[in-house]
Enzyme design. Structure first.
Site, PDB file in Angstrom:
ATOM      1  N   GLU A 266      48.650  27.723  46.123  1.00 37.62           N
ATOM      2  CA  GLU A 266      48.386  29.134  46.384  1.00 37.62           C
ATOM      3  C   GLU A 266      49.717  29.906  46.498  1.00 37.62           C
ATOM      4  O   GLU A 266      49.850  31.006  45.961  1.00 37.62           O
ATOM      5  CB  GLU A 266      47.539  29.288  47.660  1.00 37.62           C
ATOM      6  CG  GLU A 266      47.247  30.711  48.084  1.00 37.62           C
ATOM      7  CD  GLU A 266      46.525  31.550  47.042  1.00 37.62           C
ATOM      8  OE1 GLU A 266      46.045  31.010  46.038  1.00 37.62           O
ATOM      9  OE2 GLU A 266      46.488  32.785  47.221  1.00 37.62           O
TER      10      GLU A 266
ATOM     11  N   LYS B 156      50.921  33.002  44.025  1.00 37.03           N
ATOM     12  CA  LYS B 156      51.333  34.323  44.528  1.00 37.03           C
ATOM     13  C   LYS B 156      52.676  34.705  43.909  1.00 37.03           C
ATOM     14  O   LYS B 156      52.878  35.830  43.459  1.00 37.03           O
ATOM     15  CB  LYS B 156      51.482  34.339  46.063  1.00 37.03           C
ATOM     16  CG  LYS B 156      50.238  34.285  46.883  1.00 37.03           C
ATOM     17  CD  LYS B 156      49.471  35.579  46.963  1.00 37.03           C
ATOM     18  CE  LYS B 156      48.479  35.705  45.857  1.00 37.03           C
ATOM     19  NZ  LYS B 156      47.243  35.005  45.910  1.00 37.03           N
TER      20      LYS B 156
ATOM     21  N   TRP C 108      40.199  48.080  30.610  1.00 35.13           N
ATOM     22  CA  TRP C 108      40.975  46.850  30.451  1.00 35.13           C
ATOM     23  C   TRP C 108      40.598  46.326  29.071  1.00 35.13           C
ATOM     24  O   TRP C 108      39.443  45.972  28.827  1.00 35.13           O
ATOM     25  CB  TRP C 108      40.584  45.865  31.558  1.00 35.13           C
ATOM     26  CG  TRP C 108      41.140  44.497  31.393  1.00 35.13           C
ATOM     27  CD1 TRP C 108      40.634  43.484  30.632  1.00 35.13           C
ATOM     28  CD2 TRP C 108      42.316  43.965  32.018  1.00 35.13           C
ATOM     29  NE1 TRP C 108      41.410  42.373  30.756  1.00 35.13           N
ATOM     30  CE2 TRP C 108      42.443  42.632  31.582  1.00 35.13           C
ATOM     31  CE3 TRP C 108      43.263  44.488  32.899  1.00 35.13           C
ATOM     32  CZ2 TRP C 108      43.485  41.807  32.002  1.00 35.13           C
ATOM     33  CZ3 TRP C 108      44.296  43.667  33.312  1.00 35.13           C
ATOM     34  CH2 TRP C 108      44.405  42.356  32.867  1.00 35.13           C
TER      35      TRP C 108
ATOM     36  N   ARG D 297      41.871  47.485  40.274  1.00 29.68           N
ATOM     37  CA  ARG D 297      41.121  46.506  39.499  1.00 29.68           C
ATOM     38  C   ARG D 297      41.883  46.039  38.264  1.00 29.68           C
ATOM     39  O   ARG D 297      41.560  45.012  37.688  1.00 29.68           O
ATOM     40  CB  ARG D 297      39.784  47.111  39.047  1.00 29.68           C
ATOM     41  CG  ARG D 297      38.894  47.521  40.188  1.00 29.68           C
ATOM     42  CD  ARG D 297      37.687  48.266  39.679  1.00 29.68           C
ATOM     43  NE  ARG D 297      36.833  47.402  38.891  1.00 29.68           N
ATOM     44  CZ  ARG D 297      35.849  46.677  39.390  1.00 29.68           C
ATOM     45  NH1 ARG D 297      35.598  46.720  40.669  1.00 29.68           N
ATOM     46  NH2 ARG D 297      35.102  45.909  38.629  1.00 29.68           N
TER      47      ARG D 297
ATOM     48  N   ASN E 112      31.446  49.418  30.954  1.00 28.39           N
ATOM     49  CA  ASN E 112      32.051  48.177  31.451  1.00 28.39           C
ATOM     50  C   ASN E 112      31.235  47.030  30.888  1.00 28.39           C
ATOM     51  O   ASN E 112      30.010  47.122  30.827  1.00 28.39           O
ATOM     52  CB  ASN E 112      31.955  48.079  32.987  1.00 28.39           C
ATOM     53  CG  ASN E 112      32.930  48.997  33.688  1.00 28.39           C
ATOM     54  OD1 ASN E 112      33.701  49.709  33.041  1.00 28.39           O
ATOM     55  ND2 ASN E 112      32.892  48.989  35.002  1.00 28.39           N
ATOM     56  N   GLY E 113      31.918  45.931  30.525  1.00 29.81           N
ATOM     57  CA  GLY E 113      31.190  44.761  30.032  1.00 29.81           C
ATOM     58  C   GLY E 113      31.518  44.483  28.581  1.00 29.81           C
ATOM     59  O   GLY E 113      32.484  45.045  28.031  1.00 29.81           O
TER      60      GLY E 113
ATOM     61  N   GLU F  95      52.231  35.532  40.234  1.00 32.51           N
ATOM     62  CA  GLU F  95      51.411  36.736  40.003  1.00 32.51           C
ATOM     63  C   GLU F  95      52.216  38.020  40.166  1.00 32.51           C
ATOM     64  O   GLU F  95      52.084  38.932  39.370  1.00 32.51           O
ATOM     65  CB  GLU F  95      50.240  36.790  41.011  1.00 32.51           C
ATOM     66  CG  GLU F  95      49.048  35.968  40.634  1.00 32.51           C
ATOM     67  CD  GLU F  95      47.909  36.080  41.667  1.00 32.51           C
ATOM     68  OE1 GLU F  95      46.758  36.173  41.254  1.00 32.51           O
ATOM     69  OE2 GLU F  95      48.187  36.072  42.885  1.00 32.51           O
TER      70      GLU F  95
ATOM     71  N   LYS G 228      42.035  42.544  39.111  1.00 30.23           N
ATOM     72  CA  LYS G 228      41.516  42.096  40.399  1.00 30.23           C
ATOM     73  C   LYS G 228      40.186  41.385  40.218  1.00 30.23           C
ATOM     74  O   LYS G 228      39.881  40.421  40.885  1.00 30.23           O
ATOM     75  CB  LYS G 228      41.341  43.332  41.294  1.00 30.23           C
ATOM     76  CG  LYS G 228      40.805  43.030  42.674  1.00 30.23           C
ATOM     77  CD  LYS G 228      41.902  42.522  43.559  1.00 30.23           C
ATOM     78  CE  LYS G 228      41.440  42.160  44.941  1.00 30.23           C
ATOM     79  NZ  LYS G 228      42.315  41.136  45.542  1.00 30.23           N
TER      80      LYS G 228
ATOM     81  N   HIS H 100      56.978  11.278  38.380  1.00 26.30           N
ATOM     82  CA  HIS H 100      56.390  10.805  37.131  1.00 26.30           C
ATOM     83  C   HIS H 100      56.654  11.799  36.014  1.00 26.30           C
ATOM     84  O   HIS H 100      55.750  12.222  35.312  1.00 26.30           O
ATOM     85  CB  HIS H 100      54.893  10.542  37.323  1.00 26.30           C
ATOM     86  CG  HIS H 100      54.627   9.520  38.379  1.00 26.30           C
ATOM     87  ND1 HIS H 100      54.951   8.188  38.220  1.00 26.30           N
ATOM     88  CD2 HIS H 100      54.140   9.622  39.630  1.00 26.30           C
ATOM     89  CE1 HIS H 100      54.649   7.524  39.323  1.00 26.30           C
ATOM     90  NE2 HIS H 100      54.165   8.382  40.204  1.00 26.30           N
TER      91      HIS H 100
ATOM     92  N   CYS I  40      37.667  46.985  34.131  1.00 28.73           N
ATOM     93  CA  CYS I  40      37.281  48.378  33.902  1.00 28.73           C
ATOM     94  C   CYS I  40      36.596  49.021  35.116  1.00 28.73           C
ATOM     95  O   CYS I  40      35.966  48.327  35.906  1.00 28.73           O
ATOM     96  CB  CYS I  40      36.315  48.449  32.732  1.00 28.73           C
ATOM     97  SG  CYS I  40      36.941  47.719  31.230  1.00 28.73           S
TER      98      CYS I  40
HETATM   99  C1  G6P Z   1      41.714  37.039  39.244  1.00 31.28           C
HETATM  100  C2  G6P Z   1      42.649  37.541  40.323  1.00 31.28           C
HETATM  101  C3  G6P Z   1      42.941  36.411  41.310  1.00 31.28           C
HETATM  102  C4  G6P Z   1      41.626  35.894  41.887  1.00 31.28           C
HETATM  103  C5  G6P Z   1      40.684  35.424  40.788  1.00 31.28           C
HETATM  104  C6  G6P Z   1      39.293  35.130  41.321  1.00 31.28           C
HETATM  105  O1  G6P Z   1      42.375  36.100  38.467  1.00 31.28           O
HETATM  106  O2  G6P Z   1      43.838  38.035  39.767  1.00 31.28           O
HETATM  107  O3  G6P Z   1      43.779  36.884  42.352  1.00 31.28           O
HETATM  108  O4  G6P Z   1      41.891  34.839  42.772  1.00 31.28           O
HETATM  109  O5  G6P Z   1      40.527  36.462  39.816  1.00 31.28           O
HETATM  110  O6  G6P Z   1      38.690  36.326  41.748  1.00 31.28           O
HETATM  111  P1  G6P Z   1      37.432  36.382  42.705  1.00 31.28           P
HETATM  112  O7  G6P Z   1      37.121  37.835  42.831  1.00 31.28           O
HETATM  113  O8  G6P Z   1      36.339  35.615  42.019  1.00 31.28           O
HETATM  114  O9  G6P Z   1      37.828  35.745  43.986  1.00 31.28           O
END
Ligand code: G6P
Length: 605
Positions: A478, A482, A75, A27, A101-102, A485, A600, A501, A2
């Site tokens: 990683e 990506k 959100w 976000r 927010n929260g 995502e 985000k 395995h 949010c």
């Molecule tokens: C969310 C994002 C990821 C990110 C993770 C941790 O899941 O979509 O891309 O790596 O949060 O976020 P931070 O802000 O703690 O690095």
């Protein structure tokens, strides 16, 4: 997640609010809304889906012509994404509007009490309970009503509130959810204020503030006036634009050499590393340290895995890594002899913050590696090292990941040298190698054309496998994240030796397998793993150095990474995988910056 923006002043509020909301789109959100005071009345407009819907809805609306208002991107947590559940929420008499927010943890109790008193609820949100609680306490003084309500609320909140009786004022309050204030403005994210004001103050837990066009008065929970420092905003307006790129993600990928230089290389001079933030971590402390424990989420967790590799191999310090949400779910052995490191781009990730607090309670010394200045994690950790990635707008992290990895690798050299596991000449040569990383990333960037071709061969895949060993396994994790995502292609990552395995049963004719091999000592083993899947029909895409002929000869496609020292070679490989994911997403027609269902900054558990 949010986002909150508030404005009061001489300008029309609506464009200011919409601009602030647009800057916070990154976000992640599923509905948006604004409330503006016009001729003494509060007008609310809300829309489900993208902000563009709200812009359409509010265009030319003369009733939104006022100079004071609040806006929100939501959100969904309590109640599905819908117009009803979107913020701002308006009181039944239309005199108070609030965004939040929260999460209000005791909203059910508050709601029951208010229902008994006859207050009507129109949404399924926890937020409406906070609004109606403020209404129930309101007798003409907004500060009294907010303070009385906050005293009853449990959970986390950042509120921005307008009262029709005070048409030129904004009111805000916070607990565990960030909020910045400046004359005329309030926002949950510094990005929303970029270009609007020069400096702002983060209010603290329990603070309540009253904002006019030219003043901010901050009170603590007992309504005593308090001073909070106003600092220059770390975000400049031009940093929040795409420049010549078609997406923020592409722009941010290209910024990585500069980000690495700012974050890592600038700390190196004359064969020494400078970490003034932790200059009391001396040899005695580091030698007596029982272990390092790293906790983080998502990509930052992958950095943590690399951190384990670095700290154990370079500094010889036993290191454990745990996903932050899991850390919360078991009794982890952390004590005063543990250095507890959290890694977070946003500095607001709820699980990471909770892990930090638990570790502090258990007596550990805590160090945060964070990108966003002023964020909650950066303020609560005992020590903080900031990455210099600048604002990262694309949801899928790229440059912040590279910056975090840079800091973790440099820290391991610093710890190793301080402890004596590497000597001066060893340090000099490692520093020489790490200083070469920006140029290595730079030389990987022109491979974009190759990524486009490789992406063509992946774009219709149903499942993709990533294989790696050691550091390359973590890099592959990683790369796989990506791809998932932003292109929504399912992928799995395996430590190459583990594939047989069970999971090798899933390899079929044409299954793409991306083999990451940056470590010369593991080339042979990786070639064997590749051969095993190749003879079961896999389409092999190798990410490796030119000298790894065995693997390249086996592969259907090879992305050649720049020559690099093994410890730092994964940087280039990750950049390739970022570009590959980005190109796949584009070919599949998706918005690479705003992937579905992802936020985000994940500020709820
Ligand atoms: C969310 C994002 C990821 C990110 C993770 C941790 O899941 O979509 O891309 O790596 O949060 O976020 P931070 O802000 O703690 O690095």
């Amino acid at each position: 997640m949010c986002g909150i923006i508030g404005y009061t002043g001489v300008k029309k509020a609506l464009p200011v609010l919409l601009d602030g909301l647009a800057k916070m789109e990154y976000r992640g959100y599923d509905s948006a809304g604004v409330a503006v005071i016009h001729n003494g009345e509060i007008e609310v407009r809300k829309a489900k889906g993208r902000l563009a819907e709200l812009c359409k809805l509010t265009e030319g609306d003369a009733l939104l012509d006022g100079n004071c208002g609040i806006g929100h991107t939501r959100w969904a947590t309590h109640g599905q994404p819908s117009v009803e559940n979107a913020h701002p929420h308006l009181s039944p008499d239309g005199r108070i509007a609030l965004v939040h927010n929260g999460i209000i943890e005791n909203f059910a109790e508050i709601k029951n009490e208010l229902l008994q008193k006859g207050y009507p609820f129109r949404s399924q949100t926890d937020t409406e309970a906070a609004l109606l609680l403020i209404c129930s306490h309101y007798a003409g003084d907004p500060l009294d009503a907010i303070a009385a309500s906050c005293a009853e609320i449990k959970g986390s909140y950042a509120f921005a509130i307008i009262f029709a009786d005070f048409p030129d004022r904004l009111y805000v309050a916070r607990w565990d959810s960030p909020l910045l204030v400046s004359p005329g403005y309030a926002a949950s994210d510094a990005i929303a204020l970029a270009g609007k004001c020069e400096d702002a103050a983060f209010i603290k837990n329990g603070d309540i503030a009253e904002i006019t066009s030219d003043s901010v008065t901050i009170y603590d929970r007992a309504l005593h006036k308090v001073d909070r420092p106003f600092l220059p905003l770390a975000v400049r307006a031009e940093q929040v634009g795409k420049g010549n790129y078609s997406s923020f993600m592409e722009k941010e990928i290209s910024e990585q050499p500069a980000v690495f230089t700012e974050t890592v290389v600038k700390r190196i001079s004359d064969g020494n590393i400078s970490f003034p933030e932790i200059n009391n971590f001396d040899g005695v402390y580091l030698n007596n340290l029982r272990k390092i424990f790293i906790s983080a989420c998502g990509s930052a967790y992958h950095v943590g895995l690399c951190g384990k590799y670095y700290f154990e191999s370079v500094a010889k310090i036993p290191t454990e890594v745990e996903i932050a949400s899991e850390f919360r779910s078991r009794d982890v052995l952390v004590d005063k002899d543990t250095l507890f490191i959290v890694i977070s781009q946003s500095g607001e990730t709820a699980d990471t913050l909770a892990a930090l607090r638990i570790a502090k309670e258990k007596g550990a010394r805590t160090l945060a590696i964070v990108n966003v200045r002023g964020s909650t994690i950066s303020r609560e950790a005992d020590y903080v090292i900031f990455t210099e990635a600048g604002p990262e707008i694309a949801v899928a992290t790229t440059k912040a990941f590279t910056a975090q990895l840079g800091i973790i690798s440099l820290l391991s050299l610093y710890f190793g040298y301080t402890k004596g596991t590497i000597d001066q000449s060893g340090l000099r040569s490692l520093l020489h190698e790490i200083t070469a990383v920006p140029a290595e990333i730079e030389s990987a960037l022109p491979e974009l054309e190759h990524s486009k071709k490789t992406a063509e061969s992946l774009k219709d895949a149903h499942d993709v496998f990533f294989l790696g060993r050691g550091l390359d396994w973590y890099a592959a994790l990683e790369g796989s994240l990506k791809l998932k995502e932003i292109s929504y292609i399912h992928s799995e990552t395996y430590a190459a030796g583990e594939l047989k395995h069970g999971s090798i049963a899933l390899i079929e004719q044409g299954t793409p397998v991306i083999v990451v091999a940056t470590q010369p000592s593991l080339y042979d083993k990786m070639a064997v793993a590749a051969a095993e899947v190749k003879c079961r029909g896999a389409q092999i895409i190798a990410i490796t150095a030119a000298e790894n002929e065995k693997l390249i000869n086996l592969a259907d496609d090879a992305m050649i990474i720049p020559e690099a020292y093994p410890l730092f070679a994964p940087f280039g490989a990750v950049v390739f995988m970022q570009m590959l994911a980005c190109e796949c997403a584009k070919l599949r027609g998706f918005d690479v910056d705003k992937p579905r269902n992802l936020a985000k900054s994940v500020t709820v558990e």
